[in-house]
Each structure stands twice: as C-alpha cells, then as structure tokens.
Scaffold this motif. Structure first.
Motif, PDB file in Angstrom:
ATOM      1  N   CYS A  82       0.846  -1.192   0.000  1.00 38.94           N
ATOM      2  CA  CYS A  82       0.000   0.000   0.000  1.00 38.94           C
ATOM      3  C   CYS A  82       0.881   1.242   0.000  1.00 38.94           C
ATOM      4  N   THR A  83       0.591   2.192  -0.848  1.00 36.16           N
ATOM      5  CA  THR A  83       1.392   3.425  -0.943  1.00 36.16           C
ATOM      6  C   THR A  83       1.204   4.322   0.262  1.00 36.16           C
ATOM      7  N   ALA A  84       0.121   4.145   1.019  1.00 39.90           N
ATOM      8  CA  ALA A  84      -0.142   5.021   2.167  1.00 39.90           C
ATOM      9  C   ALA A  84       0.407   4.452   3.475  1.00 39.90           C
ATOM     10  N   CYS A  85       0.162   3.146   3.710  1.00 45.74           N
ATOM     11  CA  CYS A  85       0.580   2.553   4.987  1.00 45.74           C
ATOM     12  C   CYS A  85       1.656   1.491   4.836  1.00 45.74           C
ATOM     13  N   SER A  86       2.129   1.202   3.603  1.00 48.23           N
ATOM     14  CA  SER A  86       3.214   0.250   3.317  1.00 48.23           C
ATOM     15  C   SER A  86       2.891  -1.168   3.767  1.00 48.23           C
ATOM     16  N   VAL A  87       1.636  -1.539   3.831  1.00 51.26           N
ATOM     17  CA  VAL A  87       1.244  -2.901   4.186  1.00 51.26           C
ATOM     18  C   VAL A  87       1.376  -3.778   2.950  1.00 51.26           C
ATOM     19  N   SER A  88       1.964  -4.997   3.102  1.00 48.64           N
ATOM     20  CA  SER A  88       2.138  -5.926   1.989  1.00 48.64           C
ATOM     21  C   SER A  88       0.836  -6.695   1.757  1.00 48.64           C
ATOM     22  N   LEU A  89       0.358  -6.713   0.494  1.00 52.03           N
ATOM     23  CA  LEU A  89      -0.876  -7.399   0.129  1.00 52.03           C
ATOM     24  C   LEU A  89      -0.870  -7.657  -1.371  1.00 52.03           C
ATOM     25  N   THR A  90      -1.814  -8.506  -1.824  1.00 49.74           N
ATOM     26  CA  THR A  90      -1.904  -8.828  -3.239  1.00 49.74           C
ATOM     27  C   THR A  90      -2.686  -7.738  -3.979  1.00 49.74           C
ATOM     28  N   ARG A  91      -2.546  -7.778  -5.326  1.00 48.30           N
ATOM     29  CA  ARG A  91      -3.281  -6.792  -6.120  1.00 48.30           C
ATOM     30  C   ARG A  91      -4.797  -6.957  -5.953  1.00 48.30           C
ATOM     31  N   ALA A  92      -5.279  -8.190  -5.782  1.00 46.21           N
ATOM     32  CA  ALA A  92      -6.711  -8.404  -5.601  1.00 46.21           C
ATOM     33  C   ALA A  92      -7.222  -7.757  -4.321  1.00 46.21           C
ATOM     34  N   GLN A  93      -6.345  -7.662  -3.279  1.00 50.90           N
ATOM     35  CA  GLN A  93      -6.756  -7.062  -2.016  1.00 50.90           C
ATOM     36  C   GLN A  93      -6.517  -5.558  -1.978  1.00 50.90           C
ATOM     37  N   ALA A  94      -5.754  -5.038  -2.950  1.00 49.19           N
ATOM     38  CA  ALA A  94      -5.390  -3.619  -2.906  1.00 49.19           C
ATOM     39  C   ALA A  94      -6.598  -2.710  -3.071  1.00 49.19           C
ATOM     40  N   SER A  95      -7.544  -3.085  -3.971  1.00 47.88           N
ATOM     41  CA  SER A  95      -8.704  -2.222  -4.206  1.00 47.88           C
ATOM     42  C   SER A  95      -9.590  -2.113  -2.977  1.00 47.88           C
ATOM     43  N   SER A  96      -9.813  -3.216  -2.279  1.00 52.30           N
ATOM     44  CA  SER A  96     -10.634  -3.176  -1.068  1.00 52.30           C
ATOM     45  C   SER A  96      -9.887  -2.537   0.105  1.00 52.30           C
ATOM     46  N   HIS A  97      -8.561  -2.684   0.131  1.00 51.68           N
ATOM     47  CA  HIS A  97      -7.788  -2.102   1.226  1.00 51.68           C
ATOM     48  C   HIS A  97      -7.777  -0.582   1.143  1.00 51.68           C
ATOM     49  N   SER A  98      -7.752  -0.043  -0.089  1.00 53.96           N
ATOM     50  CA  SER A  98      -7.709   1.409  -0.229  1.00 53.96           C
ATOM     51  C   SER A  98      -8.974   2.068   0.307  1.00 53.96           C
ATOM     52  N   GLU A  99     -10.075   1.329   0.390  1.00 56.11           N
ATOM     53  CA  GLU A  99     -11.335   1.901   0.892  1.00 56.11           C
ATOM     54  C   GLU A  99     -11.367   1.967   2.415  1.00 56.11           C
ATOM     55  N   THR A 100     -10.492   1.197   3.087  1.00 58.61           N
ATOM     56  CA  THR A 100     -10.489   1.176   4.555  1.00 58.61           C
ATOM     57  C   THR A 100      -9.148   1.583   5.152  1.00 58.61           C
ATOM     58  N   CYS A 101      -8.139   1.860   4.337  1.00 60.60           N
ATOM     59  CA  CYS A 101      -6.805   2.190   4.858  1.00 60.60           C
ATOM     60  C   CYS A 101      -6.868   3.491   5.664  1.00 60.60           C
TER      61      CYS A 101
END
Length: 440
Positions: A163-182
């Motif tokens: 994640c560009t904001a919190c540097s958490v390691s995750l897959t591309r499939a999880q990146a879209s949902s993570h950006s909504e709650t980061c």
C-alpha cells in the motif's frame, strides 16, 4: 458402425432380427439359421429360443458362418461414413479407406509440434508455427500464451504489492478493497460537494475533523436542500414537457383555424380572431411571439369566389341594395345582379344556411304552384281548341253536303235524268259509280 449400402442387398444376406446385411455372422448348429452375433446374443438374453422357429438355443450352439457368406457380405458396396466424401468401396475395405485415404478423416498434426486435429485434406495448409503455445503463470497458475505472459505477470492479481499510504504488503486483488479502509489514505471531507476544502488521512477525519467540520453540523440542511433541488428539477422537467405539448397544441389549433377560415370563406370574422390574438398577446406576449415566429403554417388567402353575392360592408348603399357590380359589367348583367337576393352576413353560417334552405323551400312551393297553374291553363286551352276543332268539322261537313247536292244536280243535267225525290229527299247515290270522272 452404420453402413450406407449402394443398391438393395440380396435378401438372403439379411439378418432376420435387424433386417440389415450380416455383421460378424454366426449360424446355429440345431436349426442352421444365420444371424448377426450381436443381434442373436441380445435375443438370447430375453429368451433361450431361436428367433425363427422357437427351438431351444444357447450360446454354446453357435458356430461361425460359412466363409462364403462372410465373403459375400464383406464385398457389398457401401458409401463412406463422411457424407462429404463421394467415395464408395467394399465394406471390408472401408476401414482402410478411412485410415489411409479419406480426405475428411480427422488426423493429428504429422510434425507432432502441436496437439491439433484436422481433416486430412487440410494437412497441406496447416502451419504449426502459428499455433499459440500456452504456458502456466507461476503466480496464479492460469494458462496463457507465451507472448502475453510478461504483460499478465505485471497485472496478475496474485502478485504481491504494498500500500502506498501505509506500506502494508498485500496482493493486487486485495489492494482495491484495502484502499477503501486504509487509515493512512488521503481523503476529502464528505462535505466537499457542499464547500468543505479539508483533506487528510482517513484516521484524522474520523477522529478530529468530522466533529469540528462546520459543514457537517448542517448536513441535515444540505440533505433537505438536495432533496428539494431534485424535486424542483423534476417539476421543471414536467413543466417543460407540458409547455412543449401546449405549443404543439397551439400550432395544431392555428392550422385548424386557417382551414376553418378557408372553409368559411366570406363568413370568416377577422375581427374576432384579431381580438383573440390581442388578448393572448396582452396575457402572454412571450409565448404568442414565440409561436407566431416559429409557426411554419403559411397564410391562406381570403376566399372571394362568392363576393358578388354579398353586400359590401364599406358602402351603405351597396349594403342596402344587396349587390356589388363591377364597373366593367354590362347593363344586362347589372340588372340581373340586382335581382339576386343578398345573403344575410349579420347572422352565423348556420343561420345563413337555414335562410337559404327556407328560400329553397319557398322557391320549390312557388315552382309547384306555377306548375299546377300551367297544367290548368293547358287543360283549358286544350278544351277550347277541341271545341274549335269540332265546330270546324261541322262546317266542313255542311260544305261537303252542299257540294254533294250540287254534284247530283249537275249529273242530272248532263245525263238528262230527273231522279225522283223520296220523302222530300234525293235518293242516295250508289257507291262505286263515276259521274263525269268523279267517284261518289
């Protein structure tokens, strides 16, 4: 395999069960009947009897058929099982035809560089170099062409990213949902559409800004205002639709008014229409001007074909006389026009038509009375003529008698005879006799 035989096979080579030429024929030892092996085995599963004579029969009683019969059925001419192939051959050679020479048989690639199967006739134009080779992706296991593998790997949803904001390691499939709650993602205030210019991390918005935002305090007002604005837009759209409908109706009425004007002719009252137009212009000048400028209906000329039968409204003398005579009209035409009764333009069209009908009824009565008078005068004149004719006949009869008497006397003088009178009258002359060349 189903065979299509060319021509009718010999009836002696037909199985009595399937009614087709023998396939792997066998003969019974007990009764000597021949059948297809498969047909007879299925028949014996139902009943241990010969299908022809119902004698007891078992599988141990079967023996291979005479080789002559086998040769006869194998030499029957059949068509290729591929309907596109026109080749015919012996039944025993059909298998070799399909394996070796039939152009429509499916075969594998001869170079073994691909797994594609195709018709034998297409082998000459088959190119293995154009066959796409599929390889599995190391990340997700999806099979994809070798040319697209690099692009797929760069976009593979199973690839690990951060994640560009919190540097958490995750897959591309999880990146879209993570950006909504980061919590570290930079977001705008939810009241940004209403004018709030704050933006920052999602965690700060929830913890501090949301409680202090002045726009959030009047969020209910914004919701009501948005609802009211939506309702006004809907009402405005409805009013626009009704306005367009009314404009179409006005255009239609204007065309109908022009048609009615042409139909009414001299009875058309231009002053009433102009007054109506003036009222409309005083009440809705904008709408009237827009309709008058956009109306494509051309003006219709006044109908003056019956103008000679109507009094002029400008000249009182012409109105009293009830006619309008042009200066170039002859005296006879002028006198004839003066005798034409004017139509009443002071009433409605219906009243004028009623007046015309009453005039026609009166004219009809006058014509009927005139006809009857003419009939009576004709009858009287005929009677007078009859009396004159009778008087004329009587005079002619008297003259004929006088001429007759004169002729008798003249004949007596010529012949020297003195006919005696009978009872004071001359005797009747015999018919058919001639005196002095005259027939009496």
């Amino acid at each position: 395999m189903q065979y299509n035989y060319v021509g009718e096979p010999n009836p002696n080579l037909l199985c009595c069960i399937c009614r087709a030429p023998f396939l792997d024929p066998v003969t019974t030892r007990s009764c000597g009947h021949t059948f297809c092996r498969t047909c007879l085995v299925q028949a014996l599963d139902h009943a241990k009897q010969c299908p022809v004579d119902r004698s007891p029969l078992s599988l141990e009683d079967l023996t291979p058929t005479n080789p002559i019969i086998r040769a006869l059925v194998d030499e029957l001419i059949v068509e290729c099982i591929h309907t596109e192939c026109p080749q015919t051959t012996q039944r025993q050679l059909l298998t070799s035809h399909l394996l070796d020479s039939c152009p429509f048989s499916l075969v594998s690639c001869p170079t073994s560089q691909c797994d594609e199967t195709l018709h034998r006739k297409d082998l000459a134009k088959h190119d293995c170099t154009n066959v796409t080779k599929l390889v599995p992706c190391d990340l997700c296991g999806t099979e994809i062409s070798l040319d697209d593998l690099e692009l797929h790997v760069s976009e593979c949803q199973e690839d690990t990213t951060s994640c560009t904001a919190c540097s958490v390691s995750l897959t591309r499939a999880q990146a879209s949902s993570h950006s909504e709650t980061c919590p570290a993602t930079i977001v705008d205030c939810v009241q940004a559409p209403n004018g709030c210019s704050w933006n920052g991390p999602r965690s700060l918005f929830e913890s501090s800004h949301k409680s202090t935002c002045p726009y959030e305090a009047i969020a209910g007002f914004f919701a009501l205002n948005s609802t009211r604005h939506t309702q006004l837009e809907q009402e405005n759209n409805i009013l626009r639709y009704k306005m367009a409908t009314l404009e179409d109706t006005v255009h239609t009425l204007r065309r109908e008014l022009q048609s009615a004007k042409a139909a009414l002719g001299p009875w058309y009252r231009a002053d009433g229409v102009s007054g109506y137009s003036s009222d409309r212009q005083s009440t809705s000048s904008g709408l009237s001007s827009s309709i008058s400028t956009s109306d494509p209906t051309p003006p219709i000329q006044d109908y003056n074909a019956l103008a000679a039968y109507f009094p002029s409204e400008d000249t009182p003398s012409n109105r009293a006389a009830g006619f309008s005579s042009p200066s170039s009209q002859s005296s006879w035409e002028a006198s004839r026009t003066e005798r034409i009764a004017p139509l009443n333009l002071s009433t409605s069209l219906e009243g004028a038509l009623v007046g015309i009908r009453e005039s026609v009824v009166t004219l009809d009565s006058a014509l009927d009375s005139l006809g009857r008078r003419a009939d009576i005068a004709l009858a009287n004149e005929t009677m007078r003529l009859n009396e004159d004719v009778m008087s004329l006949r009587a005079n002619i009869h008297g003259l004929r008698m006088q001429v007759h008497t004169i002729m008798i006397e003249r004949n007596a003088q010529v012949t020297g005879r003195n006919p005696e009178m009978v009872d004071g009258a001359w005797p009747a002359l015999p018919t058919g006799r001639y005196y002095s060349g005259t027939k009496l």
